[in-house]
Design a protein around this motif. Structure first.
Motif, PDB file in Angstrom:
ATOM      1  N   THR A  30       0.878  -0.891  -0.011  1.00 48.59           N
ATOM      2  CA  THR A  30       0.240   0.014   0.083  1.00 48.59           C
ATOM      3  C   THR A  30       0.495   1.082   0.255  1.00 48.59           C
ATOM      4  OG1 THR A  30      -1.024  -1.571   0.838  1.00 48.59           O
ATOM      5  CG2 THR A  30      -1.979   0.847   1.289  1.00 48.59           C
ATOM      6  N   ALA A  31       2.244   1.383   0.542  1.00 49.66           N
ATOM      7  CA  ALA A  31       2.934   2.576   1.092  1.00 49.66           C
ATOM      8  C   ALA A  31       2.943   2.860  -0.755  1.00 49.66           C
ATOM      9  CB  ALA A  31       3.883   2.354   1.622  1.00 49.66           C
ATOM     10  N   LEU A  32       4.087   1.263  -1.444  1.00 51.12           N
ATOM     11  CA  LEU A  32       4.452   1.657  -3.070  1.00 51.12           C
ATOM     12  C   LEU A  32       3.038   1.882  -3.426  1.00 51.12           C
ATOM     13  CD1 LEU A  32       6.676   1.159  -5.393  1.00 51.12           C
ATOM     14  CD2 LEU A  32       5.379  -1.509  -4.750  1.00 51.12           C
ATOM     15  N   LEU A  33       2.116   2.035  -3.625  1.00 47.62           N
ATOM     16  CA  LEU A  33       0.605   2.667  -4.263  1.00 47.62           C
ATOM     17  C   LEU A  33       0.240   4.021  -3.832  1.00 47.62           C
ATOM     18  CD1 LEU A  33      -1.357  -0.752  -4.124  1.00 47.62           C
ATOM     19  CD2 LEU A  33      -0.682   0.281  -5.931  1.00 47.62           C
ATOM     20  N   LEU A  34       0.421   3.979  -2.956  1.00 48.44           N
ATOM     21  CA  LEU A  34       0.457   5.139  -2.389  1.00 48.44           C
ATOM     22  C   LEU A  34       1.279   6.658  -3.258  1.00 48.44           C
ATOM     23  CD1 LEU A  34      -0.463   7.638  -0.780  1.00 48.44           C
ATOM     24  CD2 LEU A  34       0.209   6.344   1.342  1.00 48.44           C
ATOM     25  N   GLY A  35       2.909   5.924  -3.207  1.00 46.66           N
ATOM     26  CA  GLY A  35       4.312   6.581  -3.571  1.00 46.66           C
ATOM     27  C   GLY A  35       3.745   6.987  -5.260  1.00 46.66           C
ATOM     28  N   LEU A  36       2.954   5.951  -5.661  1.00 45.16           N
ATOM     29  CA  LEU A  36       3.115   5.855  -7.278  1.00 45.16           C
ATOM     30  C   LEU A  36       1.604   6.518  -7.507  1.00 45.16           C
ATOM     31  CD1 LEU A  36       3.270   1.741  -8.349  1.00 45.16           C
ATOM     32  CD2 LEU A  36       5.043   3.513  -8.624  1.00 45.16           C
ATOM     33  N   ALA A  37       0.549   7.039  -6.901  1.00 46.26           N
ATOM     34  CA  ALA A  37      -0.310   7.727  -6.761  1.00 46.26           C
ATOM     35  C   ALA A  37      -0.010   8.844  -6.607  1.00 46.26           C
ATOM     36  CB  ALA A  37      -1.465   7.451  -5.818  1.00 46.26           C
ATOM     37  N   LEU A  38       0.889   9.196  -5.410  1.00 46.30           N
ATOM     38  CA  LEU A  38       1.269  10.389  -5.452  1.00 46.30           C
ATOM     39  C   LEU A  38       2.040  11.063  -6.866  1.00 46.30           C
ATOM     40  CD1 LEU A  38       1.183  13.170  -3.633  1.00 46.30           C
ATOM     41  CD2 LEU A  38       3.289  12.035  -2.796  1.00 46.30           C
ATOM     42  N   ALA A  39       3.049  10.215  -7.407  1.00 41.15           N
ATOM     43  CA  ALA A  39       3.827  10.618  -8.707  1.00 41.15           C
ATOM     44  C   ALA A  39       2.932  11.103  -9.779  1.00 41.15           C
ATOM     45  CB  ALA A  39       4.339   9.669  -8.530  1.00 41.15           C
ATOM     46  N   ALA A  40       1.911  10.064  -9.497  1.00 46.25           N
ATOM     47  CA  ALA A  40       0.969   9.890 -10.833  1.00 46.25           C
ATOM     48  C   ALA A  40       0.036  11.558 -10.502  1.00 46.25           C
ATOM     49  CB  ALA A  40      -0.082   8.952 -10.938  1.00 46.25           C
ATOM     50  N   PHE A  41      -0.135  11.788  -9.395  1.00 44.87           N
ATOM     51  CA  PHE A  41      -1.019  13.250  -8.845  1.00 44.87           C
ATOM     52  C   PHE A  41       0.110  14.259  -9.415  1.00 44.87           C
ATOM     53  CE2 PHE A  41      -0.730  16.597  -6.569  1.00 44.87           C
ATOM     54  CZ  PHE A  41      -2.233  17.300  -6.840  1.00 44.87           C
ATOM     55  N   LEU A  42       1.220  14.074  -9.371  1.00 40.79           N
ATOM     56  CA  LEU A  42       2.084  15.553  -9.396  1.00 40.79           C
ATOM     57  C   LEU A  42       2.418  15.815 -10.264  1.00 40.79           C
ATOM     58  CD1 LEU A  42       4.683  14.294  -6.793  1.00 40.79           C
ATOM     59  CD2 LEU A  42       3.099  16.681  -6.504  1.00 40.79           C
TER      60      LEU A  42
END
Length: 112
Positions: A30-42
């Motif tokens: 989930t931490a990995l997915l959160l990081g990927l989602a944050l990168a996609a948002f940025l």
């Protein structure tokens, strides 16, 4: 010494090794997915992507609640209240993200 609380899986001496393993893997994934989602948002900078970041943050918070409960920092009542509250938040954020993404698709390009 940590006093182990029985929530879903465990014995009088503490939670089982498979439970701890699953909880750890879930938190890491989930931490990995959160990081990927944050990168996609940025990269995209859209409200729907921000809502997905929030949904993954709520999912990660569920793992944190489970870990804190397992270590005895949360009572079973607080564990269930927080866990189910985070479920509601997660679903609301995903539904809002889908709604925003669908409504953005219907907006003509010249209006945006």
């Amino acid at each position: 010494m940590i006093q182990w609380h029985l929530l879903h899986v465990g014995t009088a001496t503490g939670p089982s090794l498979p439970f701890i393993t699953i909880l750890t893997v879930a938190a890491a994934a989930t931490a990995l997915l959160l990081g990927l989602a944050l990168a996609a948002f940025l990269q995209r900078r859209s409200r729907s992507y921000l809502l997905i970041v929030g949904a993954f943050a709520a999912l990660f918070a569920r793992s944190a609640v489970a870990g804190l409960s397992t270590m005895g920092y949360l009572s079973p009542a607080n564990h269930h209240l927080l866990e189910h509250g985070l479920d509601v938040v997660l679903v609301a954020l995903v539904v809002a993200a889908v709604y925003l993404a669908r409504s953005d698709d219907r907006t003509p390009e010249y209006e945006s």
